[in-house]
Each structure stands twice: as C-alpha cells, then as structure tokens.
Design an enzyme around this catalytic site. Structure first.
Site, PDB file in Angstrom:
ATOM      1  N   ARG A 183       1.754  15.676   2.192  1.00 48.11           N
ATOM      2  CA  ARG A 183       0.826  15.435   1.086  1.00 48.11           C
ATOM      3  C   ARG A 183      -0.381  16.361   1.138  1.00 48.11           C
ATOM      4  O   ARG A 183      -0.926  16.608   2.208  1.00 48.11           O
ATOM      5  CB  ARG A 183       0.257  14.017   1.171  1.00 48.11           C
ATOM      6  CG  ARG A 183       1.105  12.993   0.548  1.00 48.11           C
ATOM      7  CD  ARG A 183       0.421  11.641   0.675  1.00 48.11           C
ATOM      8  NE  ARG A 183       1.431  10.761   1.224  1.00 48.11           N
ATOM      9  CZ  ARG A 183       1.219   9.719   1.990  1.00 48.11           C
ATOM     10  NH1 ARG A 183       0.011   9.380   2.336  1.00 48.11           N
ATOM     11  NH2 ARG A 183       2.206   9.004   2.416  1.00 48.11           N
ATOM     12  N   HIS A 209       5.968  12.166   5.583  1.00 47.80           N
ATOM     13  CA  HIS A 209       5.446  12.014   4.225  1.00 47.80           C
ATOM     14  C   HIS A 209       3.949  12.309   4.194  1.00 47.80           C
ATOM     15  O   HIS A 209       3.462  13.014   3.309  1.00 47.80           O
ATOM     16  CB  HIS A 209       5.707  10.600   3.689  1.00 47.80           C
ATOM     17  CG  HIS A 209       7.082  10.394   3.157  1.00 47.80           C
ATOM     18  ND1 HIS A 209       7.320  10.201   1.828  1.00 47.80           N
ATOM     19  CD2 HIS A 209       8.283  10.345   3.766  1.00 47.80           C
ATOM     20  CE1 HIS A 209       8.637  10.033   1.633  1.00 47.80           C
ATOM     21  NE2 HIS A 209       9.231  10.113   2.800  1.00 47.80           N
ATOM     22  N   GLY A 253      16.953   8.612  -6.131  1.00 47.59           N
ATOM     23  CA  GLY A 253      17.794   9.329  -5.183  1.00 47.59           C
ATOM     24  C   GLY A 253      18.107   8.445  -3.995  1.00 47.59           C
ATOM     25  O   GLY A 253      17.483   7.406  -3.787  1.00 47.59           O
ATOM     26  N   ARG A 304      17.176  10.428   2.138  1.00 49.25           N
ATOM     27  CA  ARG A 304      17.136  11.850   2.516  1.00 49.25           C
ATOM     28  C   ARG A 304      17.662  12.780   1.420  1.00 49.25           C
ATOM     29  O   ARG A 304      18.103  13.886   1.692  1.00 49.25           O
ATOM     30  CB  ARG A 304      17.896  12.103   3.816  1.00 49.25           C
ATOM     31  CG  ARG A 304      17.383  11.357   5.014  1.00 49.25           C
ATOM     32  CD  ARG A 304      16.121  11.968   5.501  1.00 49.25           C
ATOM     33  NE  ARG A 304      15.763  11.364   6.792  1.00 49.25           N
ATOM     34  CZ  ARG A 304      14.686  11.633   7.448  1.00 49.25           C
ATOM     35  NH1 ARG A 304      13.838  12.497   6.974  1.00 49.25           N
ATOM     36  NH2 ARG A 304      14.433  11.043   8.587  1.00 49.25           N
ATOM     37  N   ALA A 346       1.464   4.156  -1.434  1.00 48.73           N
ATOM     38  CA  ALA A 346       2.525   3.976  -0.448  1.00 48.73           C
ATOM     39  C   ALA A 346       2.875   2.501  -0.370  1.00 48.73           C
ATOM     40  O   ALA A 346       1.988   1.653  -0.261  1.00 48.73           O
ATOM     41  CB  ALA A 346       2.062   4.487   0.913  1.00 48.73           C
ATOM     42  N   ASP A 400       5.486   5.690  -4.063  1.00 42.81           N
ATOM     43  CA  ASP A 400       6.640   5.955  -3.202  1.00 42.81           C
ATOM     44  C   ASP A 400       6.757   4.815  -2.195  1.00 42.81           C
ATOM     45  O   ASP A 400       5.985   4.746  -1.257  1.00 42.81           O
ATOM     46  CB  ASP A 400       6.460   7.298  -2.486  1.00 42.81           C
ATOM     47  CG  ASP A 400       7.761   7.846  -1.912  1.00 42.81           C
ATOM     48  OD1 ASP A 400       8.788   7.153  -1.967  1.00 42.81           O
ATOM     49  OD2 ASP A 400       7.727   8.970  -1.401  1.00 42.81           O
ATOM     50  N   ALA A 419       5.430   1.240   1.801  1.00 42.99           N
ATOM     51  CA  ALA A 419       6.100   0.852   3.049  1.00 42.99           C
ATOM     52  C   ALA A 419       5.095   0.343   4.072  1.00 42.99           C
ATOM     53  O   ALA A 419       3.995   0.881   4.200  1.00 42.99           O
ATOM     54  CB  ALA A 419       6.851   2.045   3.633  1.00 42.99           C
TER      55      ALA A 419
END
Length: 178
Positions: free
Chosen positions: A65, A61, A16, A19, A43, A94, A45
């Site tokens: 969780r 995020h 996707g 957002r 994760a 992610d 990032a």
C-alpha cells in the site's frame, strides 16, 4: 483487457480466488480513481498472530500500500457499513469475504452494505470492493462450507448489482464482467 478507471468516480467490484491477484488489481484501480487525492483502505481481516502464514499475508498487503493511504481496520469497534458512510473520499475495501466471516451465522447486513455503496455512488465517491469468488474452487462438503459458498455468492451478486463495473481476476489477468 484494461483495468483502468474511467474519469468519473464509480463503484468497482473486483472478484477473484485466493492468490489470483485481485487485491493488486484493486489497489491499482483505487490509486487511479483517487487521482492523487485521499484514499482509505478498509481492511476487514482480523490478524491471527498465532498463524504465521496469515500474518505474512497481511504484512504483504500492508507493504504494498502507498504510505499516504489511511487504513481503517474493521472489527468489534469499527463497522464496515458505518465506515463506508462516513468516509468522504476514495475507498478500497479488502475484502468482503473476510467481512462475511465476522458474522457467526454468515448473515451480514447485506442490505445496509448495498445501501452504503449506492449512497457513495450518489455522492460521486469512488469505491473499490474486493471479494472472493468461491464458486470455482473446492470447498469442504460440509454444512458450514455450503453455507459459506452460498452466502458469498449472494453477497457478491447483491454488490455486483449496484457496481458500475465488475472484474474477475484470474492469474493476475482481468476479465470485465457484464
């Protein structure tokens, strides 16, 4: 369109744009796949404390969780592929786009990643991977921008080839890709 897991563990790629709701969809699928068992959220990032918007996105995020989920943050000391190989329960990653940007030359070890995902599938371990679909958005007409879009497209195609399911999330709605 439903986004429910089937009863056997599988590999799902959730694509996707920014957002789009892809992480929320992936988190719901991960929770269903785990059926109450352990989940590790991988994760990719790096948090940029000088960028308040980025920090807010990371916090959103983290807040969403489930508290029982374990988090592994990839970086210089934690390799995504090694993490996937070593975790023996349900995993959500992610995202692949931020993982890609960790490589200055935009050439991550895609073969190793695909092999690790396939190995998890062979061990009947559920894996949900989130990735950016960048081919539908405006990107800088620069050499680096073109290289990033090309690298994301290649990465997504390679992972999709080993995934049992691929979903495209647009405005929080999912489309099953065949």
């Amino acid at each position: 369109m439903t986004t429910r897991m089937t009863t056997r563990p599988m590999t799902i790629l959730v694509l996707g744009g920014t957002r789009s709701g892809k992480s929320g969809v992936a988190e719901r699928l991960t929770d269903e796949a785990a059926t109450g068992g352990a989940v590790t959220y991988v994760a990719t990032a790096f948090v940029d404390d000088a960028d308040p918007d980025h920090v807010a996105r990371i916090v959103a995020h983290q807040t969403r969780r489930p508290a029982a989920w374990h988090t592994v943050e990839c970086g210089p000391s934690v390799d995504l592929v090694d993490a996937l190989v070593s975790i023996d329960h349900t995993v959500i990653v992610d995202s692949l786009g931020t993982w890609l940007t960790q490589f200055d030359d935009l050439t991550p070890p895609v073969d190793r990643l695909v092999a690790a995902v396939a190995a998890r599938e062979a061990r009947a371990l559920a894996t949900v991977l989130v990735s950016e679909e960048v081919g539908l958005a405006v990107h800088p007409p620069s050499e680096l921008g073109r290289r990033y879009v090309d690298a994301m497209g290649t990465l997504n195609q390679r992972v999709a080839a080993v995934a049992d399911r691929c979903l495209l999330v647009v405005a929080g709605r999912t489309l099953e890709l065949s």
